[in-house]
Design a protein around this motif. Structure first.
Motif, short mmCIF file in Angstrom:
data_model
loop_
_atom_site.label_atom_id
_atom_site.label_comp_id
_atom_site.label_asym_id
_atom_site.label_seq_id
_atom_site.Cartn_x
_atom_site.Cartn_y
_atom_site.Cartn_z
N PRO A 1 0.81 -1.22 0.00
CA PRO A 1 0.00 0.00 0.00
C PRO A 1 0.85 1.27 0.00
O PRO A 1 0.34 2.36 -0.25
N ARG B 1 2.75 -6.28 12.28
CA ARG B 1 4.01 -5.70 12.75
C ARG B 1 3.78 -4.46 13.60
O ARG B 1 4.72 -3.84 14.07
N VAL C 1 -1.85 -7.08 5.70
CA VAL C 1 -1.26 -8.38 6.00
C VAL C 1 -2.26 -9.27 6.74
O VAL C 1 -2.41 -10.45 6.43
N LEU D 1 5.62 -11.98 2.26
CA LEU D 1 4.56 -12.94 2.58
C LEU D 1 3.82 -13.40 1.32
O LEU D 1 3.50 -14.58 1.16
N GLU E 1 13.70 -9.98 3.93
CA GLU E 1 13.69 -8.66 4.56
C GLU E 1 15.06 -8.38 5.15
O GLU E 1 15.64 -9.22 5.82
N HIS F 1 6.96 0.81 5.09
CA HIS F 1 6.56 0.86 6.50
C HIS F 1 6.95 -0.41 7.25
O HIS F 1 6.70 -0.54 8.43
N GLY F 2 7.49 -1.37 6.52
CA GLY F 2 7.98 -2.58 7.18
C GLY F 2 6.90 -3.55 7.59
O GLY F 2 7.04 -4.24 8.60
N CYS F 3 5.82 -3.66 6.82
CA CYS F 3 4.73 -4.55 7.23
C CYS F 3 5.04 -6.02 6.94
O CYS F 3 4.44 -6.91 7.52
N GLY F 4 5.96 -6.26 6.00
CA GLY F 4 6.34 -7.64 5.68
C GLY F 4 5.43 -8.30 4.66
O GLY F 4 5.60 -9.48 4.33
N GLY F 5 4.47 -7.55 4.14
CA GLY F 5 3.48 -8.12 3.22
C GLY F 5 4.09 -8.66 1.93
O GLY F 5 3.71 -9.74 1.47
#
Lengths: 282, 299
Positions: A81, B79, B109, A107, A116, A100-104
């Motif tokens: 996003p 997170r 997520v 995933l 990451e 933003h580092g959400c890791g999506g």
């Protein structure tokens, strides 16, 4: 006990109160930890003069793409996003400063081609100012996102004793990040239309967060009585009032503690602590 | 058109009081309040609002409790610590997961990992922005909702709209009141502006934060000048700031004395130059003239 000094308006005296309370309570043999969460403009160190014993980078996880495994399917870019990863034809581009580092992305990648890697956005310093445990977050120049740095500071909240958190000004996400899970928030303000207006905004936020709060009014006598009237009307406890005095500003300007140099200031801090403790218990 | 942004690093050094005075002194300008989460300029300028628009910052997740199976995959992958097992029961399980809208960044997520498709996303309102008329000309301002995110996006929006307004009305100056700090809203107000006026006071805290602000403006290659407010509070620190500015080639455009007249003006909801012509008002006039000259000299 976690006490946060926050305010809508900047420069109302959060750091003066937070550092002086920390110092006075430490003198009374309480176990005190001071946590500077104003990571864009951290000033607590100027007054507490800590000896820093550890420094570490605050990082967020940003994507790194394995070009060999990547099939350019584009799912990472569709998911993100923040537009921090984009698949353009035959290339996948990353924009770590937007992440933003959400890791999506890692995933959703079907090829497991994204891992990451840490990217520094700030620094965490820890040490001691005499008996006071000191923790400070510092946002790197040019980095926009302070909440991850604030979260890094708050990971060092003590399990026991008194934690005093110095919040960033305003009512946006950095302030919210700091006041979440507080036992009590003291909203510091001043007797002007600016102080009153920003106090009402801060009260709205704190009510949404749902933590107990009260008001500390600084520089009483320098403006009008709007804040007192508002607090009385809205049934908000005023836990501390400090009269306007240029000498306090001068002590502050030199980076010194008013509790050591201004008659009666230490007493104001012990009185404040008594009221804070009463408020937390009830 | 030229754009001036007033910033400080440290809060409470007098940005809004100074911008309000500039509003009274400058000609042919648009005003913008970019301190969107604690906007105060309107309190002095008493605007008449012409237009209100809703601001939508970002989407947020919401867990539909009837569909939640309580597996916890969402909370495990979030997170931002935004999901907790404190939602209402649904017959099958006593407690469901719930998203804290204040902590949610809307990344998606949780929705991706949820096996029962229990996460819904919606754009929410994050604030409002306004076009107004004041006694000193048009103003664009905003109000971020309490705890709102994406304040940088709202700042950018306010600046863009103010620029358009200047163009529409054939005005050649934009004066922007900025936020404290050096993070997202400040970066959004520095990017691409013509000149930053850094307002400092002679305290060690303000000096420290001014230096961080100067590093930020250097990072974005934005020219900066400095003004000292409450300049007589501590002459040692004042000289130290001036010396530091000199070594960096940063011009000091003026020194405003410590004066209760600023708060007296506030009580009357006026700027300091509108209620008299004492030393503080005269100093502010001089600061404006110097700043105007510095702005004219920018490319």
């Amino acid at each position: 006990m976690r006490i946060v000094f926050a305010s809508g308006k900047g420069g109302t005296g959060k750091t003066i109160l937070a550092t002086n309370l920390a110092s006075v309570l430490a003198d009374l043999d309480y176990a005190v930890t001071y946590l500077d969460c104003d990571v864009e403009a951290p000033n607590g160190h100027i007054f507490l003069k800590p000896v820093i014993t550890s420094r570490e980078a605050v990082t967020i996880a940003v994507p790194e793409v394995d070009e060999v495994r990547c099939t350019r399917c584009g799912r990472c870019g569709d998911f993100c996003p923040s537009h921090a990863i984009v698949c353009l034809g035959n290339a996948v581009l990353t924009f770590p400063e937007l992440c933003h580092g959400c890791g999506g992305c890692s995933l959703v990648c079907p090829e497991k081609a994204i891992r990451e890697i840490p990217r520094a956005i700030g620094e965490l310093a820890r040490g001691a100012a005499g008996p006071i445990q000191f923790v400070e977050g510092r946002l790197q120049i040019g980095q926009p996102m302070s909440p991850p740095v604030i979260r890094a500071v708050k990971r060092h909240l003590p399990l026991t004793g008194i934690a005093i958190l110095d919040a960033p000004p305003g009512t946006a996400c950095p302030m919210v990040e700091t006041v979440r899970d507080a036992d009590f928030v003291l909203l510091v303000t001043e007797p002007t239309v600016f102080g009153l207006h920003d106090l009402t905004l801060a009260v709205e936020v704190i009510r949404k967060v749902g933590v107990p709060f009260g008001v500390a009014l600084n520089r009483v006598g320098s403006g009008d009585d709007g804040v007192q009237r508002y607090c009385a009307h809205a049934d908000i406890p005023v836990l501390l009032q400090i009269a306007e005095d240029r000498r306090i500003a001068e002590i502050y300007s030199r980076g010194e503690l008013a509790a050591r140099h201004f008659p009666g200031f230490d007493r104001s801090m012990t009185d404040l602590f008594g009221r804070l403790r009463g408020a937390v218990r009830s | 058109m030229k754009e001036l942004v007033v910033l400080s690093g440290k809060g409470g050094t007098g940005k809004t009081s100074l911008v309000a005075a500039f509003a009274a002194l400058a000609e042919r300008k648009v005003l913008a309040d970019c301190d969107v989460d604690a906007a105060d300029l309107h309190l002095i300028l008493s605007p008449r609002t012409l237009q209100v628009q809703e601001f939508q910052g970002r989407r947020r997740a919401r867990i539909v409790s009837d569909l939640c199976a309580g597996c916890g995959a969402c909370a495990e992958h979030c997170r931002f610590g935004a999901i907790a097992l404190d939602g209402p029961g649904n017959g099958a399980i006593a407690k469901t997961y719930r998203v804290d809208p204040l902590a949610c960044e809307g990344c998606g997520v949780c929705g991706y990992v949820c096996p029962t498709h229990a996460v819904a996303f919606g754009l929410g309102r994050d604030g409002e922005w306004y076009i107004s008329e004041t006694r000193h000309g048009p103003m664009v301002h905003a109000r971020l909702d309490p705890g709102g995110e994406n304040s940088g996006k709202l700042v950018t929006l306010v600046r863009e709209r103010a620029r358009e307004l200047a163009k529409e009305r054939d005005l050649d100056l934009l004066v922007v009141d900025g936020s404290p700090g050096i993070g997202c809203p400040v970066i959004a107000s520095v990017a691409g502006t013509d000149l930053v006026l850094g307002l400092a006071e002679p305290t060690l805290s303000s000096q420290h934060d001014l230096e961080r602000l100067a590093a930020l403006t250097a990072h974005f290659r934005t020219p900066m000048v400095v003004c000292l407010n409450r300049a007589d509070l501590n002459s040692e620190v004042a000289s130290a700031i001036e010396r530091w500015c000199a070594t960096r080639g940063i011009r000091v455009v003026g020194r405003i004395p410590y004066d209760p007249v600023f708060n007296q003006a506030l009580v009357q909801r006026k700027s300091v130059v509108e209620i008299g012509d004492g030393p503080a008002a005269r100093a502010v006039r001089e600061v404006w003239e110097e700043t105007r000259a510095a702005l004219a000299a920018t490319r």
